[in-house]
Design an enzyme around this catalytic site. Structure first.
Site, PDB file in Angstrom:
ATOM      1  N   ASP A 156      34.218 -89.121  25.576  1.00  0.00           N
ATOM      2  CA  ASP A 156      35.674 -89.173  25.469  1.00  0.00           C
ATOM      3  C   ASP A 156      36.285 -89.592  26.797  1.00  0.00           C
ATOM      4  OD1 ASP A 156      38.509 -88.083  25.146  1.00  0.00           O
ATOM      5  OD2 ASP A 156      37.655 -87.663  23.201  1.00  0.00           O
ATOM      6  N   HIS A 229      42.954 -85.665  26.688  1.00  0.00           N
ATOM      7  CA  HIS A 229      42.306 -85.673  25.367  1.00  0.00           C
ATOM      8  C   HIS A 229      40.901 -85.079  25.428  1.00  0.00           C
ATOM      9  CE1 HIS A 229      40.511 -87.954  21.844  1.00  0.00           C
ATOM     10  NE2 HIS A 229      41.606 -87.449  21.310  1.00  0.00           N
ATOM     11  N   SER A 574      41.051 -85.869  15.706  1.00  0.00           N
ATOM     12  CA  SER A 574      40.327 -85.616  16.960  1.00  0.00           C
ATOM     13  C   SER A 574      40.233 -84.125  17.246  1.00  0.00           C
ATOM     14  CB  SER A 574      41.044 -86.254  18.140  1.00  0.00           C
ATOM     15  OG  SER A 574      40.973 -87.637  18.066  1.00  0.00           O
TER      16      SER A 574
HETATM   17  C1  LIG Z   1      35.589 -84.873  20.096  1.00  0.00           C
HETATM   18  O1  LIG Z   1      35.800 -85.442  18.862  1.00  0.00           O
HETATM   19  C2  LIG Z   1      37.142 -85.565  18.505  1.00  0.00           C
HETATM   20  C3  LIG Z   1      37.262 -85.994  17.086  1.00  0.00           C
HETATM   21  O2  LIG Z   1      36.893 -87.273  16.882  1.00  0.00           O
HETATM   22  C4  LIG Z   1      37.757 -86.553  19.429  1.00  0.00           C
HETATM   23  O3  LIG Z   1      39.068 -86.861  19.085  1.00  0.00           O
HETATM   24  C5  LIG Z   1      37.711 -85.940  20.779  1.00  0.00           C
HETATM   25  O4  LIG Z   1      38.264 -86.786  21.714  1.00  0.00           O
HETATM   26  C6  LIG Z   1      36.291 -85.625  21.170  1.00  0.00           C
HETATM   27  N1  LIG Z   1      36.327 -84.854  22.365  1.00  0.00           N
HETATM   28  C7  LIG Z   1      35.533 -85.060  23.379  1.00  0.00           C
HETATM   29  C8  LIG Z   1      35.763 -84.244  24.596  1.00  0.00           C
HETATM   30  O5  LIG Z   1      34.652 -85.876  23.331  1.00  0.00           O
END
Ligand SMILES: *[C@@H]1O[C@H](CO)[C@@H](O)[C@H](O)[C@H]1NC(C)=O
Ligand SMILES: *[C@@H]1O[C@H](CO)[C@@H](O)[C@H](O)[C@H]1NC(C)=O
Ligand SMILES: *[C@@H]1O[C@H](CO)[C@@H](O)[C@H](O)[C@H]1NC(C)=O
Ligand SMILES: *[C@@H]1O[C@H](CO)[C@@H](O)[C@H](O)[C@H]1NC(C)=O
Ligand SMILES: *[C@@H]1O[C@H](CO)[C@@H](O)[C@H](O)[C@H]1NC(C)=O
Ligand SMILES: *[C@@H]1O[C@H](CO)[C@@H](O)[C@H](O)[C@H]1NC(C)=O
Ligand SMILES: *[C@@H]1O[C@H](CO)[C@@H](O)[C@H](O)[C@H]1NC(C)=O
Ligand SMILES: *[C@@H]1O[C@H](CO)[C@@H](O)[C@H](O)[C@H]1NC(C)=O
Ligand SMILES: *[C@@H]1O[C@H](CO)[C@@H](O)[C@H](O)[C@H]1NC(C)=O
Ligand SMILES: *[C@@H]1O[C@H](CO)[C@@H](O)[C@H](O)[C@H]1NC(C)=O
Length: 786
Positions: A156, A229, A574
């Site tokens: 992410d 996020h 997410s």
């Molecule tokens: C985990 O998955 C969610 C759902 O797709 C996503 O939106 C989110 O950014 C992810 N979080 C991380 C920290 O990778």
């Protein structure tokens, strides 16, 4: 080793852009090679040398070849990413051993938890250090040791390591299988890793080849998260229990905790800001960066990967390298969890439909934030808000945006409070009713503020109906339903001197009905393969409180929002995806031998289809929802830990399934598809979809007993009048755990209940269960007729 990858995929809108390089004619290509197996047994160095030798065949010099080489993949993809000219790509694609040369694609996603865990029956706080009361409620977490041996990889926007949610206080040593690193970078070094965040890396090659060098004002050149996020979702999966956490203004106050508070986090930052655009317009993650992140995660030894990616529309499997990479993860026993997307409520909007992925929709929890509007005629109108600002105690004039705009605003743009549309001479000191439907919600509050307004009422149009969002606006703001919008308009039109007062918002718990599907949650049917019912499941994804970065405001409006929060409320698939990732962590910890398909089956067959009023779960319209929104239903981790029976499937089953789509050759050159081919709906899936049923179809399934050794399961079906379901035998008897039983489901159209000409896109829904009176193993079924 058993591994889970949970790719919690993306948010709202995703655009596909061709990757255009900023230097000469070079573009980013993925070169797929033809040797049979993924090179898991070779060292990365050996693999890179092979790939380099291909580049030497098309590049003039050794240096050029080296400079053009971006990534070599080891686990996810048999090949490499490189900068090539179209001619070089063409040339390379003709060479022996090269299967395909494709221009890479970029995915842009736009983004979009105290209450959510309690709501699904995992009563918090979960952290044993914080644990003060009732043991029986914590059965699942205790049995799963709070996920302490499981490593979750998060692909992410990075992480804010200083958040209390990522403290390693009281945690045991890092699991021995861990092989990852803590990569140095801007404001991030080895001291930012601990026994909670055990590894961190970042991926910029793909991004910088399209957008040029990262603007370091906009993000950190390291795994540190400026965006928020990644921090938010990481803490939903595995954040420690933090007491007295709340969003700006004290909303949703309570103990914030991840679903698996002792699980370890490995951070793979592959998503970056789009140059010159505020973050709330989306982040960008290139395919090649994400693929490398997954590749490293597999190599490092993670058990779960949460990967957030999504599309406006699903890609065909053959073009979807992430789906192909995910299949290789599943081959290594990694559970892949993806979000369904935020493109709902239109049908066919669902992304990530591969049957080896767990696809997750988003629904509400039983909490809301009420902020009523008092009208000067004595009536109070219900509204919602998490805006931490109060209006004075007096009534202020209430106006419609369309009545206070500059002259000359085109009617198509009127009443939305778009930038520079409101006339300060008409707005000063007033509350403005702005409509949703065009323009960013939070930006409207900036426009009203610019024009001197003292408050904003955000009115839903007919489409948004009862879906009132919660955002931290810049001036006192309340959102209202479509029905209440009509009331307010009527009041403004009928009253000689309309006045109102916005009361401050407050957190209200135990609201009903809940859960209910979120309007934005993407919907089926699956357009890639109408034989697979998607999404699989739904989980909390509306107004979720979780940790935030200290470097970006709660609205992600980088340039305007300078507020700093430790915890923030966000909505989206997410947010629901990491809930299912965390549940997978707990199931994996309790049942280390279960395959990714077994974990999915346990989650799906135990899901709930009723809400907290005992009625069928509804959607944003208030009507009962369908499996095209909720999949098998709302996840219920406690029950999933003891599902009774499971529908298992192996990597080889997926290869067999892909024969029907003529795709197995893309995955495995030596695999021979059988003749005749199996039916695609014979993949041993925990749900059933049949497209264009004429008269009757038979469907094979196999269940494995994971409940009590001696048990007897009865078949019960629930169907609409348009079709019937029968099973070969109405009873399945098991003598021991691990025993498998085959059965055949016959689905028959009731043609006399159907129009003579059927719409093949109109689906009818039913379900069947196997039950031993304790376990209820439910499978939804969707049928359309020709
Ligand atoms: C985990 O998955 C969610 C759902 O797709 C996503 O939106 C989110 O950014 C992810 N979080 C991380 C920290 O990778
Ligand atoms: C690739 O290009 C080189 C030199 O430009 C040429 O000699 C070679 O024949 C080409 N190969 C193919 C497969 O087109
Ligand atoms: C623990 O919770 C269960 C179920 O919620 C309840 O029946 C029991 O009385 C509780 N025990 C204690 C000691 O609070
Ligand atoms: C990591 O970064 C720090 C500070 O930027 C620097 O002092 C240190 O030498 C770096 N270590 C490595 C291994 O690059
Ligand atoms: C919770 O935090 C708020 C400030 O954010 C503080 O006023 C309050 O006293 C705290 N409550 C507890 C129980 O610690
Ligand atoms: C609406 O406003 C946008 C800018 O906010 C402008 O680009 C567009 O042309 C306007 N459309 C109409 C129909 O006025
Ligand atoms: C106040 O105005 C609203 C909206 O027009 C209306 O529904 C309500 O009945 C009015 N209340 C009184 C007491 O007149
Ligand atoms: C499957 O693919 C092969 C080669 O790509 C092609 O020759 C064949 O016609 C395809 N079959 C179907 C059913 O699409
Ligand atoms: C490819 O297929 C062969 C033969 O069925 C099988 O043994 C092998 O494991 C498969 N490998 C991959 C990577 O799919
Ligand atoms: C549908 O079933 C009927 C009766 O079994 C058969 O006559 C007809 O040909 C079938 N139609 C199609 C399109 O398969």
């Amino acid at each position: 080793m058993n591994i889970i990858i949970s790719t919690t995929c993306l948010f709202l809108l995703l655009l596909l852009l061709p990757l255009v390089s900023c230097t000469n004619n070079n573009q980013v290509y993925l070169v797929e090679l033809g040797e049979n197996n993924i090179k898991g047994d070779k060292t990365l160095h050996e693999i890179e040398n092979t790939h380099h030798s291909y580049l030497l065949l098309v590049k003039e010099t050794e240096d050029e070849a080296r400079a053009s080489h971006l990534y070599s993949y080891k686990h996810t993809f048999n090949g490499f990413a490189a900068l090539l000219t179209p001619n070089e790509a063409n040339n390379l694609s003709g060479m022996e051993g090269v299967v395909s040369v494709h221009k890479s694609q970029t995915r842009i996603y736009s983004l979009h938890t105290t209450r959510s865990w309690k709501f699904v029956g995992l009563d918090g706080p979960f952290d044993p250090l914080e644990q003060k009361s009732n043991e029986t409620n914590r059965d699942l977490l205790t049995k799963a040791k709070y996920g302490q041996d499981i490593i979750v990889g998060m692909v992410d926007s990075g992480v804010w390591p200083d958040s209390k949610s990522f403290s390693d206080e009281g945690m045991g040593p890092v699991p021995q299988k861990w092989k990852g690193v803590c990569q140095n970078g801007t404001d991030f070094g080895s001291s930012n890793c601990n026994r909670k965040i055990i590894g961190a890396r970042y991926y910029l090659q793909g991004y910088e080849k399209i957008y040029g060098p990262l603007n370091e004002e906009e993000d950190y050149k390291s795994a540190r998260d400026k965006d928020g996020h990644g921090t938010h979702t990481a803490s939903i999966v595995a954040g420690r229990a933090v007491q007295n956490a709340s969003a700006l203004g004290g909303f949703a106050r309570g103990t914030a905790s991840g679903g698996a508070p002792l699980a370890r986090l490995a951070i793979y930052k592959a998503c970056w800001p789009i140059k010159g655009k505020p973050k709330n317009d989306g982040n960008v993650c290139t395919n090649i960066d994400m693929l490398k992140a997954i590749d490293d995660a597999i190599e490092d030894g993670v058990d779960v990967i949460n990967l957030s990616i999504g599309f406006p529309a699903p890609l065909k499997y053959e073009d979807d390298v992430i789906a192909k990479g995910a299949l290789q993860a599943v081959r290594k026993n990694i559970v892949v969890v993806c979000s369904a997307g935020n493109a709902g409520p239109s049908p066919h909007s669902l992304s990530n439909p591969s049957p080896w992925i767990i696809t997750v929709g988003a629904s509400t929890v039983d909490r809301t934030f009420l902020a009523p509007i008092k009208l000067s005629n004595g009536t109070t109108i219900e509204g919602r808000s998490i805006t931490p600002l109060r209006m004075g105690n007096s009534f202020c004039p209430l106006v419609l945006a369309s009545d206070v705009e500059y002259a000359g605003i085109l009617s198509a743009n009127s009443s939305y409070c778009l930038d520079n549309t409101l006339d300060p001479s008409k707005v000063k000191g007033k509350i403005v009713l702005c409509m949703r439907g065009q323009g960013g919600r939070v930006k409207k509050s900036l426009e009203v503020q610019r024009a001197g307004g003292v408050g904003l009422i955000l009115g839903n149009n007919k489409v948004y109906a009862n879906d009132v969002p919660s955002d931290p606006y810049f001036i006192p703001t309340t959102g209202v339903t479509y029905e209440n919008t009509l009331k307010l308009v009527q009041y403004i039109h009928s009253s000689p001197n309309p006045m109102a007062q916005l009361l401050p918002g407050r957190t209200v718990l135990d609201t009903k009905p809940a859960p209910s599907m979120a309007i934005f949650s993407s919907r089926g049917p699956n357009i890639i393969d109408p034989n697979i019912l998607k999404p699989d499941i739904t989980a909390p994804g509306v107004d979720i409180l979780a940790a935030w970065t200290a470097k970006d405001g709660p609205t992600r409006m980088t340039f305007q929002d300078k507020r700093v929060v430790k915890y923030n409320i966000f909505s989206g698939t997410s947010m629901s995806c990491p809930h299912v990732s965390a549940a997978s962590v707990l199931l994996k910890a309790m049942h280390p031998t279960w395959s990714p398909a077994a974990i999915r089956s346990a989650l799906m067959t135990s899901a709930r289809i009723t809400d907290n009023t005992g009625n069928p779960m509804t959607d944003e319209t208030g009507n009962p929802t369908t499996p095209f929104a909720m999949g098998s239903g709302h996840f219920y981790p406690k029950r999933a830990s003891d599902p009774g029976l499971i529908y298992d499937a192996s990597y080889m089953d997926y290869l067999l399934y892909l024969c029907n789509l003529n795709l197995t050759q893309h995955i495995n050159l030596t695999y021979n598809c059988p003749n005749p081919l199996p039916q695609p709906f014979d993949l041993n899936y925990p749900s059933i979809q049949i497209h264009k049923l004429n008269y009757t179809k038979t469907i094979k399934r196999t269940v494995t007993n994971v409940g009590s050794s001696k048990s007897v399961y009865k078949f019960i079906a629930n169907t609409p009048k348009e079709f019937n379901i029968l099973a070969t035998s109405s009873v399945l008897k098991f003598k021991h755990v691990g025993q498998k039983r085959n059965f055949v489901i016959t689905v028959t159209a009731n043609r006399d209940q159907l129009p003579s000409k059927c719409d093949p896109d109109k689906y009818y829904f039913g379900w069947y269960i196997w039950t031993d009176n304790y376990h209820v193993v439910r499978s939804p079924i969707a049928v359309s007729f020709q």
